[in-house]
Design a protein around this motif. Structure first.
Motif, PDB file in Angstrom:
ATOM      1  N   ASP A  61       0.822  -1.210   0.000  1.00 15.27           N
ATOM      2  CA  ASP A  61       0.000   0.000   0.000  1.00 15.27           C
ATOM      3  C   ASP A  61       0.859   1.265   0.000  1.00 15.27           C
ATOM      4  OD1 ASP A  61      -2.315  -1.452  -0.078  1.00 15.27           O
ATOM      5  OD2 ASP A  61      -2.807  -1.162   2.033  1.00 15.27           O
ATOM      6  N   SER A  62       1.997   1.200   0.631  1.00 13.99           N
ATOM      7  CA  SER A  62       2.880   2.369   0.725  1.00 13.99           C
ATOM      8  C   SER A  62       3.750   2.564  -0.528  1.00 13.99           C
ATOM      9  CB  SER A  62       3.787   2.234   1.947  1.00 13.99           C
ATOM     10  OG  SER A  62       4.582   1.059   1.829  1.00 13.99           O
ATOM     11  N   ALA A  63       3.652   1.675  -1.501  1.00 21.77           N
ATOM     12  CA  ALA A  63       4.514   1.733  -2.683  1.00 21.77           C
ATOM     13  C   ALA A  63       4.201   2.909  -3.601  1.00 21.77           C
ATOM     14  CB  ALA A  63       4.425   0.434  -3.478  1.00 21.77           C
ATOM     15  N   SER A  64       2.971   3.396  -3.566  1.00 20.36           N
ATOM     16  CA  SER A  64       2.605   4.507  -4.436  1.00 20.36           C
ATOM     17  C   SER A  64       1.565   5.397  -3.750  1.00 20.36           C
ATOM     18  CB  SER A  64       2.037   4.000  -5.755  1.00 20.36           C
ATOM     19  OG  SER A  64       1.673   5.077  -6.592  1.00 20.36           O
ATOM     20  N   PRO A  65       1.782   6.703  -3.748  1.00 16.62           N
ATOM     21  CA  PRO A  65       0.805   7.616  -3.153  1.00 16.62           C
ATOM     22  C   PRO A  65      -0.325   7.978  -4.120  1.00 16.62           C
ATOM     23  CG  PRO A  65       2.735   8.844  -3.816  1.00 16.62           C
ATOM     24  CD  PRO A  65       3.024   7.391  -4.106  1.00 16.62           C
ATOM     25  N   TRP A  66      -0.290   7.444  -5.326  1.00 16.53           N
ATOM     26  CA  TRP A  66      -1.314   7.768  -6.321  1.00 16.53           C
ATOM     27  C   TRP A  66      -1.639   6.555  -7.177  1.00 16.53           C
ATOM     28  CZ3 TRP A  66       3.368  10.500  -6.203  1.00 16.53           C
ATOM     29  CH2 TRP A  66       4.341  10.004  -7.060  1.00 16.53           C
ATOM     30  N   CYS A  83      -5.560  -4.464  -8.150  1.00 15.46           N
ATOM     31  CA  CYS A  83      -6.077  -5.247  -9.268  1.00 15.46           C
ATOM     32  C   CYS A  83      -5.798  -6.712  -8.947  1.00 15.46           C
ATOM     33  CB  CYS A  83      -5.377  -4.840 -10.565  1.00 15.46           C
ATOM     34  SG  CYS A  83      -5.779  -5.916 -11.958  1.00 15.46           S
ATOM     35  N   ARG A  84      -6.804  -7.575  -9.068  1.00 14.40           N
ATOM     36  CA  ARG A  84      -6.634  -8.997  -8.745  1.00 14.40           C
ATOM     37  C   ARG A  84      -5.879  -9.745  -9.839  1.00 14.40           C
ATOM     38  NH1 ARG A  84      -8.879  -6.429  -4.929  1.00 14.40           N
ATOM     39  NH2 ARG A  84     -10.132  -7.507  -3.394  1.00 14.40           N
ATOM     40  N   GLU A  85      -5.664  -9.090 -10.971  1.00  9.19           N
ATOM     41  CA  GLU A  85      -4.904  -9.716 -12.054  1.00  9.19           C
ATOM     42  C   GLU A  85      -3.423  -9.353 -11.974  1.00  9.19           C
ATOM     43  OE1 GLU A  85      -5.526 -12.035 -14.110  1.00  9.19           O
ATOM     44  OE2 GLU A  85      -4.014 -11.822 -15.663  1.00  9.19           O
ATOM     45  N   CYS A  86      -3.106  -8.058 -11.903  1.00  8.04           N
ATOM     46  CA  CYS A  86      -1.693  -7.640 -11.939  1.00  8.04           C
ATOM     47  C   CYS A  86      -1.141  -7.221 -10.587  1.00  8.04           C
ATOM     48  CB  CYS A  86      -1.494  -6.519 -12.954  1.00  8.04           C
ATOM     49  SG  CYS A  86      -2.266  -4.944 -12.491  1.00  8.04           S
ATOM     50  N   GLY A  87      -2.019  -6.896  -9.633  1.00 15.36           N
ATOM     51  CA  GLY A  87      -1.574  -6.516  -8.297  1.00 15.36           C
ATOM     52  C   GLY A  87      -1.228  -5.056  -8.124  1.00 15.36           C
ATOM     53  N   ASP A  88      -1.391  -4.244  -9.171  1.00 17.50           N
ATOM     54  CA  ASP A  88      -1.075  -2.816  -9.081  1.00 17.50           C
ATOM     55  C   ASP A  88      -2.081  -2.068  -8.213  1.00 17.50           C
ATOM     56  OD1 ASP A  88       1.148  -3.096 -10.671  1.00 17.50           O
ATOM     57  OD2 ASP A  88       0.256  -2.160 -12.439  1.00 17.50           O
ATOM     58  N   LEU A  89      -1.634  -0.925  -7.690  1.00 17.36           N
ATOM     59  CA  LEU A  89      -2.498  -0.041  -6.909  1.00 17.36           C
ATOM     60  C   LEU A  89      -3.237   0.917  -7.836  1.00 17.36           C
ATOM     61  CD1 LEU A  89      -0.086   0.887  -4.014  1.00 17.36           C
ATOM     62  CD2 LEU A  89      -2.193  -0.438  -3.828  1.00 17.36           C
ATOM     63  N   VAL A  90      -4.554   0.921  -7.716  1.00 15.34           N
ATOM     64  CA  VAL A  90      -5.378   1.773  -8.571  1.00 15.34           C
ATOM     65  C   VAL A  90      -6.532   2.340  -7.761  1.00 15.34           C
ATOM     66  CG1 VAL A  90      -4.810   0.653 -10.768  1.00 15.34           C
ATOM     67  CG2 VAL A  90      -6.633  -0.271  -9.359  1.00 15.34           C
ATOM     68  N   CYS A  91      -7.113   3.422  -8.254  1.00 17.10           N
ATOM     69  CA  CYS A  91      -8.282   4.018  -7.598  1.00 17.10           C
ATOM     70  C   CYS A  91      -9.544   3.269  -8.038  1.00 17.10           C
ATOM     71  CB  CYS A  91      -8.368   5.500  -7.943  1.00 17.10           C
ATOM     72  SG  CYS A  91      -8.752   5.852  -9.662  1.00 17.10           S
ATOM     73  N   SER A  92     -10.659   3.587  -7.403  1.00 14.95           N
ATOM     74  CA  SER A  92     -11.905   2.891  -7.742  1.00 14.95           C
ATOM     75  C   SER A  92     -12.367   3.205  -9.165  1.00 14.95           C
ATOM     76  CB  SER A  92     -13.004   3.226  -6.734  1.00 14.95           C
ATOM     77  OG  SER A  92     -13.263   4.612  -6.735  1.00 14.95           O
ATOM     78  N   ALA A  93     -12.111   4.420  -9.642  1.00 11.49           N
ATOM     79  CA  ALA A  93     -12.514   4.769 -11.006  1.00 11.49           C
ATOM     80  C   ALA A  93     -11.754   3.946 -12.047  1.00 11.49           C
ATOM     81  CB  ALA A  93     -12.288   6.257 -11.258  1.00 11.49           C
ATOM     82  N   CYS A  94     -10.531   3.561 -11.732  1.00 10.17           N
ATOM     83  CA  CYS A  94      -9.698   2.794 -12.665  1.00 10.17           C
ATOM     84  C   CYS A  94      -9.769   1.291 -12.409  1.00 10.17           C
ATOM     85  CB  CYS A  94      -8.248   3.264 -12.586  1.00 10.17           C
ATOM     86  SG  CYS A  94      -8.003   4.933 -13.214  1.00 10.17           S
TER      87      CYS A  94
END
Length: 90
Positions: free
Chosen positions: A12-17, A34-45
């Protein structure tokens, strides 16, 4: 859930955006993985869900817009190829 990914979830701390739209995470703009790639994204994305092949659970999982587009495109290509092969054998 993280075991399904080819790479681990980002901390969670890896990216502030959001890694897609660059919106800053705040108290009201929450992080999602994302359950596919694991990246941090907002709800809109990450507003879409798909049943993932590698999941034991057959319920739709949250995926980012990039993974959704890639997976839907791959699925459509597979259906098209299967239909073409079926037509060729008749």
């Amino acid at each position: 859930m993280a075991a399904l990914l080819s790479r681990p979830w980002m901390e969670d701390s890896a990216s502030p955006w959001c890694l897609l739209c660059r919106t800053a995470f705040t108290f009201t703009t929450r992080r999602h993985h994302c359950r596919e790639c694991g990246d941090l994204v907002c709800s809109a994305c990450s507003s879409r869900s798909l049943v993932l092949e590698k999941a034991d659970d057959r319920t739709p999982q949250r995926v980012c817009d990039n993974c959704f587009a890639r997976l839907v495109s791959a699925s459509a290509q597979q259906v098209f190829t299967s239909e073409a092969e079926g037509a060729a054998s008749t």
